[in-house]
Design an enzyme around this catalytic site. Structure first.
Site, PDB file in Angstrom:
ATOM      1  N   LYS A  35       0.809  -1.146  -0.149  1.00 34.57           N
ATOM      2  CA  LYS A  35      -0.022   0.033   0.051  1.00 34.57           C
ATOM      3  C   LYS A  35       0.998   1.356  -0.072  1.00 34.57           C
ATOM      4  O   LYS A  35       0.600   2.227  -0.858  1.00 34.57           O
ATOM      5  CB  LYS A  35      -0.874  -0.152   1.346  1.00 34.57           C
ATOM      6  CG  LYS A  35      -2.150  -1.080   1.165  1.00 34.57           C
ATOM      7  CD  LYS A  35      -3.018  -0.872   2.084  1.00 34.57           C
ATOM      8  CE  LYS A  35      -4.427  -1.763   2.095  1.00 34.57           C
ATOM      9  NZ  LYS A  35      -5.097  -2.142   3.102  1.00 34.57           N
ATOM     10  N   CYS A 268     -53.058  -5.364  16.524  1.00 39.32           N
ATOM     11  CA  CYS A 268     -52.618  -5.772  15.202  1.00 39.32           C
ATOM     12  C   CYS A 268     -51.181  -6.087  14.985  1.00 39.32           C
ATOM     13  O   CYS A 268     -51.040  -7.030  14.413  1.00 39.32           O
ATOM     14  CB  CYS A 268     -52.477  -4.106  14.400  1.00 39.32           C
ATOM     15  SG  CYS A 268     -54.318  -3.678  14.374  1.00 39.32           S
ATOM     16  N   LYS A 271     -50.785  -9.741  16.046  1.00 44.34           N
ATOM     17  CA  LYS A 271     -51.586 -10.747  15.389  1.00 44.34           C
ATOM     18  C   LYS A 271     -51.280 -11.073  13.962  1.00 44.34           C
ATOM     19  O   LYS A 271     -51.129 -11.930  13.255  1.00 44.34           O
ATOM     20  CB  LYS A 271     -52.985 -10.193  15.360  1.00 44.34           C
ATOM     21  CG  LYS A 271     -54.036 -10.547  14.416  1.00 44.34           C
ATOM     22  CD  LYS A 271     -55.393 -10.090  14.597  1.00 44.34           C
ATOM     23  CE  LYS A 271     -55.697  -8.586  13.854  1.00 44.34           C
ATOM     24  NZ  LYS A 271     -55.707  -8.912  12.280  1.00 44.34           N
TER      25      LYS A 271
HETATM   26  N1  LIG Z   1     -14.820  -0.448   4.987  1.00 38.99           N
HETATM   27  C1  LIG Z   1     -15.856   0.396   5.339  1.00 38.99           C
HETATM   28  O1  LIG Z   1     -16.739   0.533   4.672  1.00 38.99           O
HETATM   29  C2  LIG Z   1     -15.989   1.213   6.698  1.00 38.99           C
HETATM   30  C3  LIG Z   1     -16.906   2.008   6.990  1.00 38.99           C
HETATM   31  C4  LIG Z   1     -16.838   2.598   8.206  1.00 38.99           C
HETATM   32  C5  LIG Z   1     -16.114   2.231   9.243  1.00 38.99           C
HETATM   33  N2  LIG Z   1     -15.400   1.168   9.011  1.00 38.99           N
HETATM   34  C6  LIG Z   1     -14.326   0.826  10.146  1.00 38.99           C
HETATM   35  O2  LIG Z   1     -13.134   1.515  10.072  1.00 38.99           O
HETATM   36  C7  LIG Z   1     -12.198   0.544  10.346  1.00 38.99           C
HETATM   37  C8  LIG Z   1     -10.977   0.208   9.333  1.00 38.99           C
HETATM   38  O3  LIG Z   1     -11.701  -0.495   8.268  1.00 38.99           O
HETATM   39  P1  LIG Z   1     -11.069  -0.603   6.638  1.00 38.99           P
HETATM   40  O4  LIG Z   1     -12.190  -1.454   6.063  1.00 38.99           O
HETATM   41  O5  LIG Z   1     -10.388   0.566   6.113  1.00 38.99           O
HETATM   42  O6  LIG Z   1     -10.164  -1.668   6.990  1.00 38.99           O
HETATM   43  P2  LIG Z   1      -8.961  -2.465   6.150  1.00 38.99           P
HETATM   44  O7  LIG Z   1      -8.646  -3.767   6.751  1.00 38.99           O
HETATM   45  O8  LIG Z   1      -9.245  -2.035   4.651  1.00 38.99           O
HETATM   46  O9  LIG Z   1      -7.800  -1.324   6.318  1.00 38.99           O
HETATM   47  C9  LIG Z   1      -7.186  -1.516   7.750  1.00 38.99           C
HETATM   48  C10 LIG Z   1      -5.688  -0.946   7.705  1.00 38.99           C
HETATM   49  O10 LIG Z   1      -4.973  -0.784   8.798  1.00 38.99           O
HETATM   50  C11 LIG Z   1      -3.695  -1.319   8.577  1.00 38.99           C
HETATM   51  N3  LIG Z   1      -3.265  -1.505   9.839  1.00 38.99           N
HETATM   52  C12 LIG Z   1      -3.384  -2.556  10.763  1.00 38.99           C
HETATM   53  N4  LIG Z   1      -2.593  -2.417  11.650  1.00 38.99           N
HETATM   54  C13 LIG Z   1      -1.706  -1.553  11.572  1.00 38.99           C
HETATM   55  C14 LIG Z   1      -0.531  -0.767  12.232  1.00 38.99           C
HETATM   56  N5  LIG Z   1      -0.419  -1.253  13.598  1.00 38.99           N
HETATM   57  N6  LIG Z   1      -0.078   0.456  11.998  1.00 38.99           N
HETATM   58  C15 LIG Z   1      -0.644   0.944  10.614  1.00 38.99           C
HETATM   59  N7  LIG Z   1      -1.472   0.287   9.824  1.00 38.99           N
HETATM   60  C16 LIG Z   1      -2.279  -0.845  10.406  1.00 38.99           C
HETATM   61  C17 LIG Z   1      -3.795  -2.612   7.585  1.00 38.99           C
HETATM   62  O11 LIG Z   1      -2.550  -2.834   7.015  1.00 38.99           O
HETATM   63  C18 LIG Z   1      -4.856  -1.925   6.650  1.00 38.99           C
HETATM   64  O12 LIG Z   1      -4.313  -1.330   5.544  1.00 38.99           O
HETATM   65  C19 LIG Z   1     -12.507  -0.581  10.774  1.00 38.99           C
HETATM   66  O13 LIG Z   1     -12.720  -0.520  12.248  1.00 38.99           O
HETATM   67  C20 LIG Z   1     -14.099  -0.715  10.271  1.00 38.99           C
HETATM   68  O14 LIG Z   1     -14.929  -1.413  10.881  1.00 38.99           O
HETATM   69  C21 LIG Z   1     -15.166   0.611   7.854  1.00 38.99           C
END
Ligand SMILES: NC(=O)c1ccc[n+]([C@@H]2O[C@H](COP(=O)([O-])OP(=O)(O)OC[C@H]3O[C@@H](n4cnc5c(N)ncnc54)[C@H](O)[C@@H]3O)[C@@H](O)[C@H]2O)c1
Length: 436
Positions: A35, A268, A271
């Protein structure tokens, strides 16, 4: 502003490049070398509509730097967004390992901070995680105090994969959960151009709200699918049915029925839910969500019973009997069920409901109450004060101005109040709300 975004997945990558595009100086951090490599070359690390163009523009502007480790640079940031993953552990719990590690790293870097950097949790986390998990980790590893030396808040993210850039710029609202004003002011300034309301609440409310949103979305999908499976078995196109259902924005797609309170009932809802489930059974269609609704309602009444039992009192003053205030319909009222169960367990009751007059009840309504609680006549009173004086525990099932005004007096007199309706008594040791 100077901003750091830790975790460059769906949430973090979109946040980082959009904030850079908007003129902020952004440092993006992710463990994943692929990434980081892609972003350095101006390439989006994930497939998302529009993300490639914004990423390239951000990289070319010189406002987006990336790194694979948290380092001292974050100490000079105004805001540090934590967007790492919080995946499910095998037992369903939330794996907070990435949050833990990042909080420790941020804390270590904050040791040298001279300003007031603000840590903004954007990962979806359990209610309480920001205050009771992240804050102690940050304080222990930095040697500094939250809200004194650095800020901390939770800001739920509402973007959806597939439309995340659009969602980033058009959230339904912006919510900040914080126990302090300063983080709120800085986040408000950063997002001041976004449409939608800016709402401030507690960190726990904001954390819970995000989880509730996703559970609600999941429930809506399954609800529509169950209506669809049943419709299919009946030769009905549920797509048309759901289109119609969604056109009612006063009762269906609206806040109606979406407030925590007591169980549903009446002539309602129970039921017609039963009728739907019967048709499903007859057609061999499994509808676990709709079936679960009835189970959930029973559990809710049981829970009220548990609260009454926990008060340790045997004399109950019950306020309200019909299925909602202002009607005399007793059919399948959950308060009737509660009263019946209390009587069955040997509790002594007096019931006050100004809308219910036995002399005026007729037809199915009268038959229902006479069959369910045959000696109802001896329990009903039209005297609120007498009901309050009688009960050692007062079960408030309805609200009205006179009921609201009486609650304080009952609590003052040392009575227990089990509140099913949302009166004001919170903070008193003898007060228990049914689900608040
Ligand atoms: N995907 C969605 O649509 C969405 C929407 C709202 C909230 N969220 C929440 O946001 C959070 C992230 O979701 P996401 O989908 O972006 O996750 P993801 O898995 O796509 O991305 C997480 C990133 O964090 C990185 N990471 C992990 N540990 C790390 C560290 N110690 N240091 C630096 N980077 C690290 C990973 O390499 C990864 O690139 C989650 O808690 C998720 O529930 C997601």
């Amino acid at each position: 502003m100077r901003i750091c975004v830790i975790g460059l997945g769906y949430v973090g990558a979109v946040t980082a490049v959009c904030l850079a595009r908007d003129g902020n100086q952004v440092l993006g951090i992710d463990l994943d070398p692929t990434k980081i490599d892609l972003l350095k070359r101006g390439q989006a690390p994930i497939i998302e509509e529009g993300l490639q163009e914004v990423t390239l523009a951000a990289a070319q502007s010189g406002r987006l730097e990336v790194a694979s480790e948290v380092d001292a640079r974050i100490a000079t940031c105004d805001l540090i967004f934590v967007c790492v993953g919080t995946p499910s552990a095998p037992n369903g719990s939330q794996n907070l390992a990435a949050v833990e590690r990042v909080a420790q790293q941020i804390g270590a870097a904050l040791k040298s901070a001279s300003g007031f950097p603000i840590v903004v949790m954007r990962s979806t986390i359990y209610p309480g995680t920001t205050d009771t998990f992240v804050q102690p980790l940050l304080e222990a590893s930095s040697g500094k105090k939250a809200n004194v030396d650095f800020g901390l808040c939770f800001q739920p993210e509402f973007l959806r994969e597939g439309s995340s850039i659009k969602d980033f710029y058009k959230p339904p609202f912006t919510i900040v959960g914080s126990n302090s004003d300063k983080p709120v002011a800085v986040v408000r300034e950063l997002f001041k151009a976004l449409p939608g309301e800016f709402i401030v609440t507690s960190t726990r409310n904001a954390e819970m709200m995000k989880l509730a949103c996703n559970a609600f979305h999941a429930m809506k999908v399954s609800f529509a699918n169950e209506v669809g499976r049943l419709g299919r078995s009946l030769g009905v196109d549920a797509r048309a049915v759901m289109d119609l259902l969604c056109r009612d924005t006063s009762l269906n797609i609206s806040p109606a029925y979406l407030r925590p309170g007591f169980a549903f009932g009446g002539s309602c809802l129970p039921k017609d839910l039963r009728a739907l489930l019967y048709m499903a059974k007859r057609n061999d269609v499994e509808l676990p969500l709709l079936k679960g609704i009835a189970d959930s309602n029973v559990d809710h009444i049981d829970h009220a019973l548990t609260l009454i039992r926990a008060s340790g009192n045997r004399k109950v003053g019950m306020i309200g009997l019909s299925f909602k205030a202002g009607t005399d319909d007793l059919r399948e009222s959950p308060l009737v069920t509660l009263a019946e169960q209390l009587i069955g367990k040997g509790y002594e009751l007096k019931i006050y409901d100004p809308a219910v007059s036995l002399a005026r009840l007729i037809g199915a309504n009268k038959r229902y109450i006479q069959q369910t609680i045959p000696h109802i006549e001896s329990l009903l009173t039209d005297d609120l004060a007498a009901t309050g004086a009688y009960g050692e525990v007062i079960v408030v099932g309805h609200r009205s101005n006179e009921i609201d005004a009486a609650v304080g007096g009952w609590l003052k007199a040392g009575k227990h109040v089990v509140d099913l309706a949302g009166v004001n008594g919170a903070g008193n040791a003898n007060y228990a709300g049914v689900c608040w």
